[in-house]
Write an enzyme that holds these catalytic residues in place. Sequence first.
Site, PDB file in Angstrom:
ATOM      1  N   SER A 195       1.191  -0.972   0.263  1.00 27.87           N
ATOM      2  CA  SER A 195      -0.350   0.215  -0.351  1.00 27.87           C
ATOM      3  C   SER A 195       0.345   1.411  -0.218  1.00 27.87           C
ATOM      4  O   SER A 195       1.919   1.705  -1.068  1.00 27.87           O
ATOM      5  CB  SER A 195      -0.917   0.106   1.517  1.00 27.87           C
ATOM      6  OG  SER A 195      -2.382   0.945   0.621  1.00 27.87           O
ATOM      7  N   HIS A 337      -7.744  -5.557   0.063  1.00 27.01           N
ATOM      8  CA  HIS A 337      -6.747  -4.540   0.184  1.00 27.01           C
ATOM      9  C   HIS A 337      -5.723  -4.730   1.300  1.00 27.01           C
ATOM     10  O   HIS A 337      -6.090  -5.242   2.946  1.00 27.01           O
ATOM     11  CB  HIS A 337      -6.942  -3.139   0.670  1.00 27.01           C
ATOM     12  CG  HIS A 337      -5.876  -2.321   0.466  1.00 27.01           C
ATOM     13  ND1 HIS A 337      -5.220  -1.532  -0.647  1.00 27.01           N
ATOM     14  CD2 HIS A 337      -4.862  -1.565   1.875  1.00 27.01           C
ATOM     15  CE1 HIS A 337      -4.371  -0.762   0.030  1.00 27.01           C
ATOM     16  NE2 HIS A 337      -4.192  -0.517   0.776  1.00 27.01           N
TER      17      HIS A 337
HETATM   18  C1  GTR Z   1      -5.490   3.970   1.668  1.00 28.36           C
HETATM   19  C2  GTR Z   1      -5.117   5.168   0.811  1.00 28.36           C
HETATM   20  C3  GTR Z   1      -3.738   4.453   0.058  1.00 28.36           C
HETATM   21  C4  GTR Z   1      -3.200   2.992  -0.174  1.00 28.36           C
HETATM   22  C5  GTR Z   1      -3.619   2.835   2.079  1.00 28.36           C
HETATM   23  C6  GTR Z   1      -2.938   2.085   2.759  1.00 28.36           C
HETATM   24  O1  GTR Z   1      -6.290   5.015   2.143  1.00 28.36           O
HETATM   25  O2  GTR Z   1      -6.013   5.790   0.166  1.00 28.36           O
HETATM   26  O3  GTR Z   1      -3.369   5.726  -1.031  1.00 28.36           O
HETATM   27  O4  GTR Z   1      -2.300   3.667   0.509  1.00 28.36           O
HETATM   28  O5  GTR Z   1      -4.323   3.792   2.116  1.00 28.36           O
HETATM   29  O6  GTR Z   1      -1.664   2.974   2.516  1.00 28.36           O
HETATM   30  O7  GTR Z   1      -3.095   1.069   3.859  1.00 28.36           O
END
Ligand code: GTR
Length: 356
Positions: A195, A337
């Site tokens: 991320s 995610h």
């Molecule tokens: C989210 C963000 C992303 C991503 C993520 C993370 O909320 O919008 O750009 O990088 O976090 O780091 O887990």
Amino acid sequence: MIPELLETKGKNTKEYWEQVRRPEIQRLFEKWVYGVTPKEPLEEINAQILNTELLENGRVKKEEVLLELKRNGKVCGFRCRLFLPADLKKPAPAIIMLNPFSRNKKLDYPGKEMDHMPYDLITSQGYIGIHADVDELCADDPDLYQEGLWELYPGRAEDSWGAIGMWAFAGSRVVDYLQMRQDMNCDKLAVCGCSRAGKAALWCGAQDQRISLVISNVSGCTGAAITRGKTGEHVIDITTKFPHWLCKNYASFSHREEELPVDQHMLLALCAPRPLYVSSASEDVWADPHSEFLAAQMAEPAYKLYGKQGLKECEFPRENQPIKNGCVGYHNRQGVHGCRRYDWEQYLLFIKQYFK
Ligand code: GTR
């Protein structure tokens, strides 16, 4: 229109890419996206082993190391946890996992430590895993990020670096340290991040040619995903919610992404000809798996200059159907995610083709 990776015909040689186009693209990313990485060297890097222990019934040796950076009378430091096969006989390849989550206990999506840094898997294949707590150098906090590393390289310009640039810089300092050790095979070093750290890992690999393989896990907006036309997060979202991550210039593209002089396939191309692996998660529309795949595909022309194959001929794959036969690999893990063991299993299979 997505900017062209290579220039007009006739100039597309490996030499032109290395001497002109690649440095030019790197400067564009510095000026407009991540901010300028200071070029003045540190005065000193000191390493201190804080603690050693055996894990996994003696199969894994864990070392906790403090790296201290010194410049202009200021010192700042960060910790790394090294996981080595306990029976290491010769220098081994290493995988550096950037970890800007060490001070942020509220985030759970990077996964548990064994998901984020599964040292049992990594060491059982003969590699060294390094968990680098880069947020100790630069906090993931708009009020605190200018304490620590920033004080060694103070700046106030529109293109001064942000946290992502500083975490990438920290990755390179880990490489400096590994080069001082006898047990690392520094011809085989990978950098990886999940991320926000995936964005930093890409930027680190793009700038530091000593890194021989780059892995991006769900890095999304301003990471592996093409910005123009993506779903989910955009320049306005990332620069509003995380004003400290990127340089000030980047925010000025909030309502005019079309005018950005770069797009993210150009970042991925900076890794060429080194192997690159991009991975997504199928339910992660905020990051946008399709746009991550597209950028990975569009990096191909840089690989082609070296006679290497990328993803150009491939279709967007189904969930859990990794593509690993070219120099650019990709998978779209089923789920949300984050970084999971499944992701690592694929990374290690990809790595094996180059590090064995
Ligand atoms: C989210 C963000 C992303 C991503 C993520 C993370 O909320 O919008 O750009 O990088 O976090 O780091 O887990």
